[in-house]
Each structure stands twice: as structure tokens, then as C-alpha cells.
Design an enzyme around this catalytic site. Structure first.
Site, mmCIF file in Angstrom:
data_model
loop_
_atom_site.group_PDB
_atom_site.id
_atom_site.type_symbol
_atom_site.label_atom_id
_atom_site.label_comp_id
_atom_site.label_asym_id
_atom_site.label_seq_id
_atom_site.Cartn_x
_atom_site.Cartn_y
_atom_site.Cartn_z
ATOM 1 N N TYR A 160 0.842 -1.207 0.000
ATOM 2 C CA TYR A 160 0.000 0.000 0.000
ATOM 3 C C TYR A 160 0.878 1.259 0.000
ATOM 4 O O TYR A 160 0.638 2.195 -0.763
ATOM 5 C CB TYR A 160 -0.907 -0.039 1.233
ATOM 6 N N ALA A 162 3.915 1.525 -1.075
ATOM 7 C CA ALA A 162 4.556 1.627 -2.394
ATOM 8 C C ALA A 162 3.576 2.198 -3.417
ATOM 9 O O ALA A 162 3.937 3.058 -4.233
ATOM 10 C CB ALA A 162 5.050 0.251 -2.833
ATOM 11 N N ALA A 163 2.335 1.745 -3.376
ATOM 12 C CA ALA A 163 1.337 2.228 -4.326
ATOM 13 C C ALA A 163 1.057 3.715 -4.110
ATOM 14 O O ALA A 163 0.925 4.482 -5.076
ATOM 15 C CB ALA A 163 0.045 1.420 -4.194
ATOM 16 N N ILE A 193 -8.193 8.722 8.595
ATOM 17 C CA ILE A 193 -9.501 9.380 8.504
ATOM 18 C C ILE A 193 -10.569 8.401 8.973
ATOM 19 O O ILE A 193 -10.614 7.252 8.509
ATOM 20 C CB ILE A 193 -9.796 9.832 7.054
HETATM 21 N N1 LIG Z 1 -9.700 6.260 5.250
HETATM 22 C C1 LIG Z 1 -8.435 6.579 5.447
HETATM 23 O O1 LIG Z 1 -7.987 6.702 6.595
HETATM 24 C C2 LIG Z 1 -7.510 6.824 4.284
HETATM 25 C C3 LIG Z 1 -6.232 7.334 4.566
HETATM 26 C C4 LIG Z 1 -5.360 7.584 3.510
HETATM 27 C C5 LIG Z 1 -5.749 7.339 2.209
HETATM 28 N N2 LIG Z 1 -6.996 6.824 1.966
HETATM 29 C C6 LIG Z 1 -7.340 6.584 0.560
HETATM 30 O O2 LIG Z 1 -8.546 7.262 0.265
HETATM 31 C C7 LIG Z 1 -9.290 6.529 -0.708
HETATM 32 C C8 LIG Z 1 -10.671 6.183 -0.143
HETATM 33 O O3 LIG Z 1 -10.483 5.471 1.065
HETATM 34 P P1 LIG Z 1 -11.717 4.980 1.954
HETATM 35 O O4 LIG Z 1 -11.154 4.809 3.318
HETATM 36 O O5 LIG Z 1 -12.879 5.847 1.743
HETATM 37 O O6 LIG Z 1 -11.949 3.526 1.298
HETATM 38 P P2 LIG Z 1 -13.276 2.600 1.342
HETATM 39 O O7 LIG Z 1 -12.767 1.199 1.192
HETATM 40 O O8 LIG Z 1 -14.121 2.941 2.519
HETATM 41 O O9 LIG Z 1 -14.065 3.021 0.032
HETATM 42 C C9 LIG Z 1 -13.548 2.701 -1.227
HETATM 43 C C10 LIG Z 1 -14.678 2.691 -2.228
HETATM 44 O O10 LIG Z 1 -14.144 2.244 -3.486
HETATM 45 C C11 LIG Z 1 -14.954 1.199 -4.001
HETATM 46 N N3 LIG Z 1 -14.104 0.297 -4.788
HETATM 47 C C12 LIG Z 1 -13.196 -0.590 -4.326
HETATM 48 N N4 LIG Z 1 -12.604 -1.220 -5.347
HETATM 49 C C13 LIG Z 1 -13.149 -0.715 -6.484
HETATM 50 C C14 LIG Z 1 -12.938 -0.964 -7.862
HETATM 51 N N5 LIG Z 1 -12.025 -1.869 -8.279
HETATM 52 N N6 LIG Z 1 -13.672 -0.275 -8.770
HETATM 53 C C15 LIG Z 1 -14.608 0.632 -8.366
HETATM 54 N N7 LIG Z 1 -14.844 0.907 -7.065
HETATM 55 C C16 LIG Z 1 -14.122 0.247 -6.139
HETATM 56 C C17 LIG Z 1 -15.546 0.520 -2.776
HETATM 57 O O11 LIG Z 1 -16.726 -0.207 -3.092
HETATM 58 C C18 LIG Z 1 -15.795 1.713 -1.862
HETATM 59 O O12 LIG Z 1 -17.050 2.303 -2.114
HETATM 60 C C19 LIG Z 1 -8.437 5.308 -1.052
HETATM 61 O O13 LIG Z 1 -7.611 5.591 -2.160
HETATM 62 C C20 LIG Z 1 -7.603 5.138 0.195
HETATM 63 O O14 LIG Z 1 -6.424 4.410 -0.066
HETATM 64 C C21 LIG Z 1 -7.885 6.565 2.968
#
Ligand SMILES: NC(=O)c1ccc[n+]([C@@H]2O[C@H](COP(=O)([O-])OP(=O)(O)OC[C@H]3O[C@@H](n4cnc5c(N)ncnc54)[C@H](O)[C@@H]3O)[C@@H](O)[C@H]2O)c1
Length: 254
Positions: A160, A162-163, A193
Site C-alpha cells: 500500500y 509503495a502504491a 480518517i
Molecule cells: N480512510 C483513510 O484513513 C484513508 C487514509 C489515507 C488514504 N486513503 C485513501 O482514500 C481513498 C478512499 O479510502 P476509503 O477509506 O474511503 O476507502 P473505502 O474502502 O471505505 O471506500 C472505497 C470505495 O471504493 C470502491 N471500490 C473498491 N474497489 C473498487 C474498484 N475496483 N472499482 C470501483 N470501485 C471500487 C468501494 O466499493 C468503496 O465504495 C483510497 O484511495 C484510500 O487508499 C484513505
């Protein structure tokens, strides 16, 4: 008039978590929306909420790591909604494992979900933006771009990290490529978050880990989805007209 009045914004992963908050924030500022998510029931729920608030919404169920899904989705957007002003590459996530135990499948899944989705959607949106010499793209990185002690200590998140570092490199290069066409591309790097998915995980980390989010974040709290949506709105808006190739940390000071 909203800050996104009548602009067409695409958000991937809009059915839950941060994507949902971003779609709601852009919709509240007057944007028309086209939303991708693999969770079709969740997508219908958020689309109905937005329509109830007066927004025009096209819901596109599907997996945005699949080339044909992305191509067909953007063709539908062009046919039904017209020119795209904003793309938010929000989809991401991980399958965490200790690096010495990580399967090649888990590694590939994480790299593909975060990077291939952003690449495919960015490639799909650019020809129209280049033709009109206008557009803003926001990608989702993470504090993990530099490694996060709590994720590493909890379950192993090297793929993660790395990505998400890859997202930073991606936007730096693409910013150069598209600047002559009047297009900006930036990233937001959220810290921890609080969402429905993360709440219990952070609580466990705070209870069990020395290097937990609560102890390591200077502001000593998790962020709220609205705080990420506000940062995305800024980077997507005209207020950021001289900002490109930047990854903005929204992480309580870490
Ligand atoms: N929540 C955090 O603390 C946090 C922190 C840093 C970065 N992020 C990044 O923020 C973004 C959102 O995070 P989140 O916590 O809301 O994630 P989440 O898993 O709650 O929501 C992700 C959404 O993407 C959808 N999804 C998953 N794979 C998919 C695909 N292949 N095609 C289409 N839709 C798809 C899921 O159904 C979901 O609705 C992500 O890139 C995550 O890496 C989140």
C-alpha cells in the site's frame, strides 16, 4: 452560485467513505456528477441522496481496474453528460500482509487497485480535457506514501505504501505532460480518517500499539471525511489555478 456550479465531476469509489464525502461536497457546490463504484447498491444509495439534494447524477457500477469498464464508462459519460471538468481518482485500498508472508496476489491486487485505476481513468479523461485546454484531476495518495508506523506495526502495509508513493510520482510526471494543455493534476494524502471501515481498526490500534494514530498524529485525533473532501474541492477548483504536481498532506500535522 456554488464553487463547482454546473461543472461535470467524476468520482471513483463514490459509494462509501471518502469518495462518498467528496461526491456530496462537490454536489453541494453545484457540480453535476458521474460516479463509479464496484458496490452497485451503495452507489444507488449515494446517487439517490444526491438527486434528493437536486444534483444531476449518472451512476456507473463497475470495477475501474478493468480497461473495458473504464472505456465504456467514459463513453457513456461523454454521450449522456458531455465534457468533463474534474476527475477524482479516489479508488484505493489494500490487502495487508507482513512482507515476508505477502502473496504475489496480494501485492498485485494492491498495486492494481491504487495505480492501475488512476492510470486508466486519467488516460480516459485526458483527450477531452486536452481538446478544451481545461481540466483538473485529483488523485488519492496517503500518509502511507512515506510509510505509516501504525499500519506497518499492525498488519504490514508495504504494498500500500509503495502504491501511494507511486501516486505521488504519477502526478508529478503527468503534471508536466498536461500543463501545456491547461490541465492540472494533484493528489491529496490523507492521514488516518475515520470512516465506517476504519473506525474499529483505529480504535484497536490506539488500544494496542505504541505507534498508534492517536499517539503519532500531532493533532491527536483522526480526521473526518469532510476534511479530505474540502481539500479535494480546493484542488479541483479555480482557487488552485496555479497549483499542479503537488501532493497535499491532510494529516493532522504528520
Ligand atoms: N480512510 C483513510 O484513513 C484513508 C487514509 C489515507 C488514504 N486513503 C485513501 O482514500 C481513498 C478512499 O479510502 P476509503 O477509506 O474511503 O476507502 P473505502 O474502502 O471505505 O471506500 C472505497 C470505495 O471504493 C470502491 N471500490 C473498491 N474497489 C473498487 C474498484 N475496483 N472499482 C470501483 N470501485 C471500487 C468501494 O466499493 C468503496 O465504495 C483510497 O484511495 C484510500 O487508499 C484513505
Amino acid at each position: 452560485m456554488g464553487r463547482m456550479q454546473d461543472k461535470l465531476a467524476i468520482v471513483t469509489g463514490a459509494a462509501n467513505g471518502l469518495g462518498e464525502a467528496i461526491a456530496l461536497r462537490l454536489g453541494a457546490e453545484g457540480a453535476r456528477l458521474a460516479l463509479f463504484d464496484i458496490d452497485s447498491a451503495g452507489l444507488e444509495r449515494i446517487a439517490a441522496t444526491l438527486r434528493g439534494q437536486g444534483a444531476q447524477v449518472l451512476a456507473l457500477p463497475g470495477d475501474v481496474t478493468e480497461e473495458t469498464v473504464v472505456q465504456q464508462g467514459f463513453a457513456r459519460i461523454a454521450a449522456e453528460c458531455g465534457a468533463i471538468d474534474v476527475l477524482v481518482n479516489n479508488v484505493g485500498g489494500s490487502r495487508n500482509q507482513r512482507i515476508w508472508e505477502m502473496s504475489a496476489e496480494a501485492w498485485d491486487f494492491t498495486i492494481r487497485l491504487n495505480l492501475r485505476s488512476a492510470f486508466l481513468c486519467t488516460r480516459a479523461v485526458l483527450p477531452g480535457m486536452m481538446e478544451r485546454k481545461s481540466g483538473a484531476i485529483v488523485c488519492m495518495s496517503s500518509g502511507a506514501k512515506e510509510g505509516t508506523p501504525w499500519s506497518a506495526a499492525h498488519s504490514g502495509a508495504a504494498a500500500y505504501s509503495a502504491a501511494k508513493a507511486g501516486i505521488h510520482g504519477f502526478i508529478r510526471d503527468v503534471a508536466w505532460e498536461v500543463a501545456p494543455y491547461g490541465i492540472r493534476i494533484n493528489a491529496v494524502a490523507p492521514g488516518p480518517i475515520e470512516t465506517d471501515r476504519t473506525r474499529a481498526v483505529f480504535a484497536e490500534m490506539n488500544a494496542t500499539l505504541e505507534h498508534s494514530p492517536k499517539r503519532m498524529v500531532p493533532m491527536a485525533r483522526a480526521g473526518q471525511p469532510r476534511e479530505i473532501a474540502d481539500a479535494v474541492l480546493y484542488l479541483a477548483s479555480e482557487e488552485a489555478s496555479y497549483v499542479t504536481g503537488v501532493t497535499l498532506d491532510v494529516a493532522g500535522g504528520r
